[in-house]
Design an enzyme around this catalytic site. Structure first.
Site, PDB file in Angstrom:
ATOM      1  N   GLU A   1     -11.655  -0.197  -2.938  1.00  0.00           N
ATOM      2  CA  GLU A   1     -12.543   0.532  -2.022  1.00  0.00           C
ATOM      3  C   GLU A   1     -11.941   1.913  -1.844  1.00  0.00           C
ATOM      4  O   GLU A   1     -10.906   2.062  -1.180  1.00  0.00           O
ATOM      5  CB  GLU A   1     -12.635  -0.202  -0.684  1.00  0.00           C
ATOM      6  CG  GLU A   1     -13.191  -1.595  -0.889  1.00  0.00           C
ATOM      7  CD  GLU A   1     -13.850  -2.150   0.351  1.00  0.00           C
ATOM      8  OE1 GLU A   1     -14.671  -3.054   0.197  1.00  0.00           O
ATOM      9  OE2 GLU A   1     -13.545  -1.684   1.460  1.00  0.00           O
TER      10      GLU A   1
ATOM     11  N   CYS B   1     -13.886   6.898   5.243  1.00  0.00           N
ATOM     12  CA  CYS B   1     -14.290   6.929   3.829  1.00  0.00           C
ATOM     13  C   CYS B   1     -15.744   7.333   3.722  1.00  0.00           C
ATOM     14  O   CYS B   1     -16.145   7.998   2.780  1.00  0.00           O
ATOM     15  CB  CYS B   1     -14.058   5.575   3.182  1.00  0.00           C
ATOM     16  SG  CYS B   1     -14.764   4.222   4.114  1.00  0.00           S
TER      17      CYS B   1
HETATM   18  P1  NAD Z   1      -3.628   6.109  -0.376  1.00  0.00           P
HETATM   19  O1  NAD Z   1      -4.271   5.886  -1.691  1.00  0.00           O
HETATM   20  O2  NAD Z   1      -2.662   7.227  -0.252  1.00  0.00           O
HETATM   21  O3  NAD Z   1      -2.833   4.792   0.092  1.00  0.00           O
HETATM   22  C1  NAD Z   1      -3.466   3.544   0.250  1.00  0.00           C
HETATM   23  C2  NAD Z   1      -2.431   2.448   0.191  1.00  0.00           C
HETATM   24  O4  NAD Z   1      -1.886   2.359  -1.127  1.00  0.00           O
HETATM   25  C3  NAD Z   1      -1.229   2.647   1.116  1.00  0.00           C
HETATM   26  O5  NAD Z   1      -0.901   1.414   1.700  1.00  0.00           O
HETATM   27  C4  NAD Z   1      -0.138   3.124   0.161  1.00  0.00           C
HETATM   28  O6  NAD Z   1       1.168   2.846   0.607  1.00  0.00           O
HETATM   29  C5  NAD Z   1      -0.464   2.312  -1.075  1.00  0.00           C
HETATM   30  N1  NAD Z   1       0.041   2.840  -2.345  1.00  0.00           N
HETATM   31  C6  NAD Z   1       0.284   4.138  -2.672  1.00  0.00           C
HETATM   32  N2  NAD Z   1       0.716   4.214  -3.973  1.00  0.00           N
HETATM   33  C7  NAD Z   1       0.746   2.948  -4.454  1.00  0.00           C
HETATM   34  C8  NAD Z   1       1.088   2.362  -5.713  1.00  0.00           C
HETATM   35  N3  NAD Z   1       1.472   3.111  -6.748  1.00  0.00           N
HETATM   36  N4  NAD Z   1       0.995   1.019  -5.853  1.00  0.00           N
HETATM   37  C9  NAD Z   1       0.581   0.251  -4.825  1.00  0.00           C
HETATM   38  N5  NAD Z   1       0.251   0.731  -3.602  1.00  0.00           N
HETATM   39  C10 NAD Z   1       0.311   2.072  -3.417  1.00  0.00           C
HETATM   40  O7  NAD Z   1      -4.811   6.259   0.673  1.00  0.00           O
HETATM   41  P2  NAD Z   1      -4.742   6.536   2.244  1.00  0.00           P
HETATM   42  O8  NAD Z   1      -4.307   7.937   2.474  1.00  0.00           O
HETATM   43  O9  NAD Z   1      -3.991   5.443   2.936  1.00  0.00           O
HETATM   44  O10 NAD Z   1      -6.268   6.379   2.652  1.00  0.00           O
HETATM   45  C11 NAD Z   1      -7.192   7.403   2.524  1.00  0.00           C
HETATM   46  C12 NAD Z   1      -8.141   7.137   1.383  1.00  0.00           C
HETATM   47  O11 NAD Z   1      -8.724   5.833   1.513  1.00  0.00           O
HETATM   48  C13 NAD Z   1      -9.324   8.089   1.375  1.00  0.00           C
HETATM   49  O12 NAD Z   1      -9.606   8.484   0.054  1.00  0.00           O
HETATM   50  C14 NAD Z   1     -10.463   7.236   1.936  1.00  0.00           C
HETATM   51  O13 NAD Z   1     -11.737   7.662   1.564  1.00  0.00           O
HETATM   52  C15 NAD Z   1     -10.123   5.890   1.359  1.00  0.00           C
HETATM   53  N6  NAD Z   1     -10.756   4.794   2.115  1.00  0.00           N
HETATM   54  C16 NAD Z   1     -11.763   4.098   1.527  1.00  0.00           C
HETATM   55  C17 NAD Z   1     -12.418   3.088   2.238  1.00  0.00           C
HETATM   56  C18 NAD Z   1     -13.555   2.319   1.633  1.00  0.00           C
HETATM   57  O14 NAD Z   1     -13.947   1.328   2.212  1.00  0.00           O
HETATM   58  N7  NAD Z   1     -14.111   2.724   0.500  1.00  0.00           N
HETATM   59  C19 NAD Z   1     -12.013   2.797   3.543  1.00  0.00           C
HETATM   60  C20 NAD Z   1     -10.964   3.517   4.110  1.00  0.00           C
HETATM   61  C21 NAD Z   1     -10.337   4.515   3.372  1.00  0.00           C
END
Ligand code: NAD
Length: 466
Positions: free
Chosen positions: A238, A272
């Site tokens: 997501e 999001c």
């Molecule tokens: P992010 O991608 O920076 O991090 C998300 C998660 O992934 C965190 O827990 C992080 O520690 C982990 N992570 C980072 N690198 C990783 C790796 N290499 N392997 C495994 N895990 C890893 O995102 P964020 O800043 O936490 O969230 C913001 C983003 O999320 C925005 O783009 C937003 O639109 C999206 N979002 C989408 C939805 C949806 O339902 N589509 C909902 C909420 C947020």
């Protein structure tokens, strides 16, 4: 990998706490425990699994003040919005609990009568449903209760064990969620928090997990997909969006302006499905802009702990530069800065709510996810022009059309590849409807019945009576 995470309050920039991080060995140990515990959990009756989830529901309500205060302290989310988020989870739990039995029920799809031959009794074909096993739930920080709960609640109900990695920006809330589930009676090894940054998330993906359910950015989503691919496990992503809205010439302009201002700025634009681009028909442009600006100027910005505050700080410091760069790029290319446009001169990571007009698609603000309190508004001459611009994105999470003609709005929305389509509303999620993205916005769905059955795998039973 660092030993501790430093959790900072975005409103004050003060250190709240240092939280120990799970290193590779700790992650591997947690996986082992979850793997051992999962079959016993899956063997319980559904009623026995529902019981602690309903207790969790009660505890969320009982402890909302403490939980909301914690969420506000580490993400800067205004306290009223933190409470709103937590108090909306019970409605989602109700949906999952009401539908769990139906989704899990085996289906007899064929029955052949017995034949008068030895070993040829009745033949039944039945589809049964098994849990996936141990799943990784890697979560974002912007709505930790929603995006986490959309995964771990149905996953647990369906008999899975969950290794839950909250974002490093909501690590304390992640720990609080785990405590709450354990206090509610979910066995400790069946739901385990895994604390750390992306490195800890990557270590979790090294384990022989049975599924990964990720919420976060497109950039990280791609890495998750690559790490999961050789495992051939269920993978759901997501991801982000650049969600457009169009105001038709027949729209109720006051309703559109109020709805879209909230859609763009609620949770400081860090949703999001926040409205990230607005296209307005020339016939109503001036009227819309006036009403929109009036609403934006009425938003109270300030101390996140004040119940009247609507806009707090952004949750991540690096986002201040992303927002400033988008504004500078737009202004350099001819945009008009109508309001805000810069970091505020006060402690904390506050960015002024920002409205840009005279924007176009050469500007990053109309192309890349802003994920903050910045919106671009573009005047268009026709529905066709609006559709062309709305389609001009690799993302496909949501889109909204405001206007009085339902058929016209639906015809526009049908042309867009998005997981959700809104008519005279926006930035809205329902437990009864699938939450999914197209293109760079992701793979798979949570919520709705599809978001429960995704935690199961079908098994074909061929049952011949002897
Ligand atoms: P992010 O991608 O920076 O991090 C998300 C998660 O992934 C965190 O827990 C992080 O520690 C982990 N992570 C980072 N690198 C990783 C790796 N290499 N392997 C495994 N895990 C890893 O995102 P964020 O800043 O936490 O969230 C913001 C983003 O999320 C925005 O783009 C937003 O639109 C999206 N979002 C989408 C939805 C949806 O339902 N589509 C909902 C909420 C947020």
């Amino acid at each position: 990998m660092a030993d501790v995470l430093s959790v900072i309050n975005p409103a004050t920039e003060a250190l709240i706490q240092e939280v120990p991080v799970d290193d590779e060995a700790a992650v591997a140990q947690k996986f082992k425990q979850a793997k051992r515990a999962q079959p016993e959990w899956a063997a319980l009756s559904l009623a026995e699994r529902i019981k602690p989830i309903l207790r969790f529901r009660e505890l969320l309500i009982e402890r909302v003040d403490v939980l909301a205060t914690l969420l506000t302290s580490e993400t800067g989310k205004p306290i009223t919005q933190a409470r709103n988020e937590i108090l909306a989870v019970p409605g989602r739990i109700d949906f999952f609990v009401e539908n769990a039995a139906d989704v899990l029920a085996p289906e007899r799809v064929y029955c052949e009568p017995a034949q008068a031959l030895p070993g040829m009794g009745t033949l039944e074909e039945v589809i049964g449903y098994d849990p996936l096993g141990v799943i990784a739930n890697i979560s974002a920080w912007n709505y930790p209760y929603f995006v986490g709960g959309n995964v771990f609640i149905p996953a647990l109900l369906m008999g899975n064990a969950v290794l839950y990695k909250p974002s490093e920006v909501a690590a304390l809330t992640g720990g609080a969620i785990a405590d709450l589930l354990h206090d509610a009676g979910i066995p400790k090894d069946v739901f385990m928090p895994v604390i750390g940054s992306g490195l800890t998330g990557a270590a979790l993906l090294e384990q022989p997990i049975d599924g990964v359910f990720f919420t976060g950015s497109y950039a990280t989503g791609q890495k998750i997909a690559v790490a999961a691919a050789p495992k051939l496990i269920r993978t759901q992503l997501e991801l982000g969006g650049k969600d457009p809205a169009y105001v038709c010439p027949d729209a109720n302009v006051a309703v559109a302006a109020a709805g879209l201002a909230d859609g763009a700025f609620y949770n400081n634009g860090q949703s999001c499905c926040a409205v990230e681009r607005i296209y307005v028909h020339a016939d109503v442009y001036d009227e819309f802009l006036e009403a929109f600006m009036k609403t934006v100027k009425s938003f109270k910005l300030g101390d996140s702990t004040d119940p009247d505050t609507y806009l707090g700080p952004v949750s991540r410091k690096p986002q201040l530069d992303v927002l400033a760069d988008q504004v500078a790029d737009a202004v350099a290319k001819g945009a008009a800065l109508r309001w805000g446009g810069e970091r505020l001169d006060r402690p904390g990571w506050y960015f002024a709510p920002t409205v840009l007009t005279e924007v176009n698609h050469t500007m990053t603000v109309m192309q890349e996810e802003s994920f903050g309190p910045v919106i671009g508004i573009q005047r268009v001459a026709s529905d066709e022009e609006a559709v062309g611009l709305m389609q001009d994105t690799p993302y496909g999470l949501t889109a909204a059309v405001y206007g009085t003609d339902r058929e016209r709005a639906i015809a526009i929305l049908r042309q867009l590849k998005t997981g959700s389509a809104y008519w005279n509303c926006c930035d809205r999620v329902s437990p009864r409807l699938p939450w999914s993205g197209r293109g760079h916005s992701g793979l798979g769905a949570t919520l709705s019945r599809a978001g429960i059955s995704t935690f199961l795998q079908p098994r074909a039973w061929h049952l011949r009576a002897g």
